[in-house]
Design a protein around this motif. Sequence first.
Motif, mmCIF file in Angstrom:
data_model
loop_
_atom_site.group_PDB
_atom_site.id
_atom_site.type_symbol
_atom_site.label_atom_id
_atom_site.label_comp_id
_atom_site.label_asym_id
_atom_site.label_seq_id
_atom_site.Cartn_x
_atom_site.Cartn_y
_atom_site.Cartn_z
ATOM 1 N N ARG A 136 -8.024 -11.799 6.722
ATOM 2 C CA ARG A 136 -7.310 -10.680 6.091
ATOM 3 C C ARG A 136 -6.343 -11.169 5.037
ATOM 4 O O ARG A 136 -5.766 -12.259 5.168
ATOM 5 C CB ARG A 136 -6.551 -9.846 7.133
ATOM 6 C CG ARG A 136 -7.395 -9.358 8.294
ATOM 7 C CD ARG A 136 -8.680 -8.712 7.839
ATOM 8 N NE ARG A 136 -9.360 -8.037 8.953
ATOM 9 C CZ ARG A 136 -10.629 -8.207 9.242
ATOM 10 N NH1 ARG A 136 -11.385 -9.027 8.548
ATOM 11 N NH2 ARG A 136 -11.188 -7.525 10.238
ATOM 12 N N PHE A 137 -6.137 -10.343 4.043
ATOM 13 C CA PHE A 137 -5.181 -10.686 3.003
ATOM 14 C C PHE A 137 -4.589 -9.403 2.445
ATOM 15 O O PHE A 137 -5.268 -8.384 2.307
ATOM 16 C CB PHE A 137 -5.861 -11.499 1.891
ATOM 17 C CG PHE A 137 -7.016 -10.787 1.225
ATOM 18 C CD1 PHE A 137 -6.813 -10.059 0.064
ATOM 19 C CD2 PHE A 137 -8.277 -10.812 1.776
ATOM 20 C CE1 PHE A 137 -7.861 -9.372 -0.531
ATOM 21 C CE2 PHE A 137 -9.338 -10.130 1.188
ATOM 22 C CZ PHE A 137 -9.132 -9.408 0.026
ATOM 23 N N ARG A 143 0.833 -1.200 0.000
ATOM 24 C CA ARG A 143 0.000 0.000 0.000
ATOM 25 C C ARG A 143 0.869 1.252 0.000
ATOM 26 O O ARG A 143 0.600 2.217 -0.711
ATOM 27 C CB ARG A 143 -0.938 -0.010 1.210
ATOM 28 C CG ARG A 143 -1.953 -1.137 1.159
ATOM 29 C CD ARG A 143 -2.961 -1.023 2.283
ATOM 30 N NE ARG A 143 -2.470 -1.517 3.548
ATOM 31 C CZ ARG A 143 -2.729 -2.722 4.047
ATOM 32 N NH1 ARG A 143 -3.502 -3.563 3.386
ATOM 33 N NH2 ARG A 143 -2.255 -3.109 5.217
ATOM 34 N N GLY A 168 -16.215 -20.904 16.270
ATOM 35 C CA GLY A 168 -17.249 -20.531 17.235
ATOM 36 C C GLY A 168 -17.185 -21.283 18.551
ATOM 37 O O GLY A 168 -18.063 -21.122 19.398
ATOM 38 N N ILE A 217 -16.847 -19.210 7.623
ATOM 39 C CA ILE A 217 -16.150 -18.113 8.302
ATOM 40 C C ILE A 217 -15.830 -17.057 7.234
ATOM 41 O O ILE A 217 -15.601 -17.396 6.076
ATOM 42 C CB ILE A 217 -14.884 -18.583 9.050
ATOM 43 C CG1 ILE A 217 -13.919 -19.317 8.126
ATOM 44 C CG2 ILE A 217 -15.259 -19.472 10.206
ATOM 45 C CD1 ILE A 217 -12.653 -19.823 8.817
HETATM 46 N N1 LIG Z 1 -4.394 -6.857 4.901
HETATM 47 C C1 LIG Z 1 -5.281 -6.454 5.812
HETATM 48 N N2 LIG Z 1 -4.878 -6.253 7.085
HETATM 49 C C2 LIG Z 1 -5.775 -5.875 8.024
HETATM 50 C C3 LIG Z 1 -7.135 -5.626 7.700
HETATM 51 C C4 LIG Z 1 -7.523 -5.830 6.335
HETATM 52 O O1 LIG Z 1 -8.690 -5.634 5.959
HETATM 53 N N3 LIG Z 1 -6.569 -6.238 5.438
HETATM 54 N N4 LIG Z 1 -8.017 -5.234 8.670
HETATM 55 C C5 LIG Z 1 -7.518 -4.754 9.956
HETATM 56 C C6 LIG Z 1 -8.548 -4.885 10.997
HETATM 57 S S1 LIG Z 1 -9.701 -3.648 11.160
HETATM 58 C C7 LIG Z 1 -8.553 -5.905 11.881
HETATM 59 S S2 LIG Z 1 -9.779 -5.977 13.061
HETATM 60 C C8 LIG Z 1 -7.473 -6.901 11.912
HETATM 61 C C9 LIG Z 1 -7.948 -8.335 12.142
HETATM 62 O O2 LIG Z 1 -6.855 -9.136 12.162
HETATM 63 P P1 LIG Z 1 -6.920 -10.699 12.485
HETATM 64 O O3 LIG Z 1 -8.033 -10.995 13.406
HETATM 65 O O4 LIG Z 1 -5.574 -11.134 12.868
HETATM 66 O O5 LIG Z 1 -7.234 -11.318 11.070
HETATM 67 P P2 LIG Z 1 -8.407 -12.172 10.434
HETATM 68 O O6 LIG Z 1 -7.772 -12.785 9.260
HETATM 69 O O7 LIG Z 1 -9.600 -11.324 10.272
HETATM 70 O O8 LIG Z 1 -8.819 -13.312 11.457
HETATM 71 C C10 LIG Z 1 -7.875 -14.121 12.081
HETATM 72 C C11 LIG Z 1 -8.149 -15.581 11.954
HETATM 73 O O9 LIG Z 1 -9.369 -15.949 12.601
HETATM 74 C C12 LIG Z 1 -9.659 -17.228 12.112
HETATM 75 N N5 LIG Z 1 -10.980 -17.650 12.590
HETATM 76 C C13 LIG Z 1 -12.174 -17.630 11.954
HETATM 77 N N6 LIG Z 1 -13.144 -18.109 12.765
HETATM 78 C C14 LIG Z 1 -12.547 -18.437 13.938
HETATM 79 C C15 LIG Z 1 -13.012 -18.979 15.169
HETATM 80 O O10 LIG Z 1 -14.191 -19.263 15.372
HETATM 81 N N7 LIG Z 1 -12.086 -19.151 16.171
HETATM 82 C C16 LIG Z 1 -10.766 -18.860 15.983
HETATM 83 N N8 LIG Z 1 -9.939 -19.072 17.004
HETATM 84 N N9 LIG Z 1 -10.302 -18.372 14.818
HETATM 85 C C17 LIG Z 1 -11.180 -18.153 13.820
HETATM 86 C C18 LIG Z 1 -9.486 -17.079 10.625
HETATM 87 O O11 LIG Z 1 -9.238 -18.337 10.009
HETATM 88 C C19 LIG Z 1 -8.309 -16.107 10.530
HETATM 89 O O12 LIG Z 1 -7.128 -16.754 10.133
HETATM 90 O O13 LIG Z 1 -6.733 -6.849 10.698
HETATM 91 C C20 LIG Z 1 -6.290 -5.537 10.376
HETATM 92 N N10 LIG Z 1 -5.346 -5.689 9.302
#
Ligand SMILES: Nc1nc2c(c(=O)[nH]1)N[C@H]1C(S)=C(S)[C@@H](COP(=O)(O)OP(=O)(O)OC[C@H]3O[C@@H](n4cnc5c(=O)[nH]c(N)nc54)[C@H](O)[C@@H]3O)O[C@H]1N2
Length: 744
Positions: free
Chosen positions: A623-624, A53, A223, A619
């Motif tokens: 993020r990617f 970015r 969940g 689910i």
């Molecule tokens: N590239 C990129 N980066 C970001 C963002 C983005 O949009 N893009 N968004 C930002 C924001 S606002 C946020 S809040 C953060 C979030 O950041 P993270 O929470 O670290 O990322 P996610 O990939 O949303 O979710 C993490 C993991 O939760 C797992 N998961 C799904 N369901 C469950 C479950 O029931 N239990 C458990 N234990 N795991 C589960 C998924 O497989 C995933 O690998 O990222 C931030 N960074």
Amino acid sequence: MSETQVKRTVCMWCHDHCKVEVHIENGRLVRVEEDKEHPRSAILKPTVRACPRARAAAEWFYHPDRLSYPLKRSGDRGEGKWQRISWEQALDEIASKLEDVRKEYGAEAVATSSGTYRTHDEYRRRFFNLFGTPNCIGQGHICWGINNMVSTALSGLCCNAVTPRPGITKCVLLIGTNPRQAERGSWRAILNARKEGAKIIVIDPRRTETAEWADTWLQLRPGTDCALLMSMINVILEEELYDKEFVDKWCYGFDQMAERARDYPPDKVAAITWVPAEKIREAARMYAINRPGISFNYMGVEQQANVVQALHARFILSAITGNIDVRGGDIGRPPTQGYISESEIELGDKLPREQKLKQIGSDRFKLLSWEGYDMIQSNVERVWGRRLPETHHCFAHAPSVFRAMLTGQPYPIRAMISASSNPLLTMPNTDMVYRAIKSLDLYVVMDFWLTPSAELADYVLPAASWLERPCLSTACDTAGFIDGGEAPLPAVKEGEYDRRTDYDLWRGLGVRLGQEEYWPWKTLEEAYDYRLAPLGYTLKEFSSSLNGHFVPKGDSSTPLYTGKKSYEKVGFATPTGKFELYSTVLEKLGYDPLPVHKEPPESPVGDMEIAREFPLVLITGGRFLPMYHSEHRQIASLREQHPDPIVQVNPQNAFELGIADGDWIWIETPRGRIKQKCQLSKGIAPGVVHAEHGWWFPEMRAEEPSLHGLWISNINVVTDDNPDHCNEISGGWPLRALLCKVYR
Ligand SMILES: Nc1nc2c(c(=O)[nH]1)N[C@H]1C(S)=C(S)[C@@H](COP(=O)(O)OP(=O)(O)OC[C@H]3O[C@@H](n4cnc5c(=O)[nH]c(N)nc54)[C@H](O)[C@@H]3O)O[C@H]1N2
Ligand SMILES: Nc1nc2c(c(=O)[nH]1)N[C@H]1C(S)=C(S)[C@@H](COP(=O)(O)OP(=O)(O)OC[C@H]3O[C@@H](n4cnc5c(=O)[nH]c(N)nc54)[C@H](O)[C@@H]3O)O[C@H]1N2
Ligand code: SF4
Ligand SMILES: [Mo]
């Protein structure tokens, strides 16, 4: 001769908030680089350099689709017809329409939607508190805010952060988070700790790149985190691996908690979570023995229906192992000191009590409503002298607010302002959000682009980005430091664009609606000068003298941050003065004071009828890179790296369904269906499907019914916003652990 300038500030494109240099030649942005002189750059440096970015900054900045002038709708809503107007006209007309709504229906008939932490939302709250409405909805409800509220309810501190100390931290427990894609600064810190010998435990239904680096990976059924964590607690108690001294001296309700944990023996929990009992025991021992350990939860936990219970269990786990607020463990962050805080800017006390009580959803979902917020934050304030800000911690219930727009129940909501928020993409159940917005008398959007949400607005206002505005980054008063910088580039360029800061919107409306005395600062920079005055700096001086970075020092009465066992000096900021394993706050609000596992509202277990038609667990939103939520789809160099929305399916399920890698497949739930491109993934548990979120197609037709392809791949078309399915304590809506079927 060309003139080159370098301006230092904070990048607000993602939560890493990197300190950057903005390189400008002859008044034009050429590139963004890391700020090598900044004290935190030692950690963040590789993040900026490798950040797609940041590399695309100039392409983003000069993109022809960026909004440059205020627009007023000239056709029907969603017809894609706009007329360019001046800021004065836009603000005059919006203010006068807000006044009309207030006169006819009351101030509470005006709502606002906020997004993730990207802008100076404390001034938004100030405006709405003074205007008289409690109906601010936002993503903090299911992201970060919820986590801080559970943490401060139990301990008075924010205890969730990935800040391992290499060489000191012995264990890193990651619950539902994938920092490799989501937060690369944190990811580097984790790898560094690992290099120094820390064990890594990952709880995730997917084998992410983060999971690949783990010493143990628990592939749970989505969940069911609460059951899994309670079972780890069960093992730690059974095997007496807990920190008896800390528990005896500093924890409230141990016996009741221990009794509850007895309901979760590993053999029973293995059947609930799909995680073998021996793995649960192994993880429990690894975490309890390797102290200090840090634990971090994120969206995998915060976006499930049983969120409050799972978070409660997660903090109990940390407390009984003596990891709360110790060096190398879960440092406890009280609100940051030293400057005028966000909570002081918000003027929460100006909103009359009778208006607070009208906050939609607050009769039912109390934790993040006015009642829960006041109860918890008054404890925090008693000990730490200030509250966490309302922004991100106190909300009306979004799904109920959209219903109020449509039904007039419990009372009408007739106007909404979305700033830094794209609710048609990021709120659950898009059809509900769409119909609700269409029914409004007034809808205003402030953004950088004509997003699908903006296409439905009556007025669209062009926002100045972090590249065109001054910055003060305090992470909702919880960072423990302040970063900042002056505006690198002007927001207004004669003949090219006339953008304004979000501050200009809130102030502009405020002075037109009788709030003039509360807006003495004419610009955002002046407003920041005021915030920094207690430090003895203006923003300009702060940027040059401190290089835009300040870490407050605590005295002996307010030991600050970094795990100095603050409780030994001031106790825990809770009603009992202890860490509340048994939560007297939840009890007082009328809820179960201890964690309990509840099946997701849509579950493959038991004999739920819908599981027969929709047999797979869905689910969403993993993020990617390089995308950030609904952003960046129009930036060609970024889109090339990830052109299509991807849905991951286990090969076994795909084989049974006749689906091949690369097929576009339908993802259907009781709410509807959308399509994404299938990626076969051995790393996802069989029976679980993972779909990306945030997908719209800026290149597609703007006007209805297309709205830039809003209905094609946007996963929130199929997510669930039924209030009966939301968490009964917080109102959080489930974006993970739903049910679906997939087919070609
Ligand atoms: N590239 C990129 N980066 C970001 C963002 C983005 O949009 N893009 N968004 C930002 C924001 S606002 C946020 S809040 C953060 C979030 O950041 P993270 O929470 O670290 O990322 P996610 O990939 O949303 O979710 C993490 C993991 O939760 C797992 N998961 C799904 N369901 C469950 C479950 O029931 N239990 C458990 N234990 N795991 C589960 C998924 O497989 C995933 O690998 O990222 C931030 N960074
Ligand atoms: N299904 C599903 N839905 C999800 C999630 C999920 O995992 N699954 N994740 C949820 C989470 S954790 C979050 S935080 C939300 C994010 O939800 P949002 O914050 O709504 O998402 P974004 O797309 O990041 O940003 C919204 C808009 O704000 C604009 N914007 C960015 N910065 C500024 C600014 O400074 N000023 C103004 N005026 N506009 C700005 C962007 O151009 C964008 O159009 O999504 C949530 N939605
Ligand atoms: S977008 Fe890149 S440079 Fe900006 S804060 Fe995030 S990681 Fe840092
Ligand atoms: Mo988020």
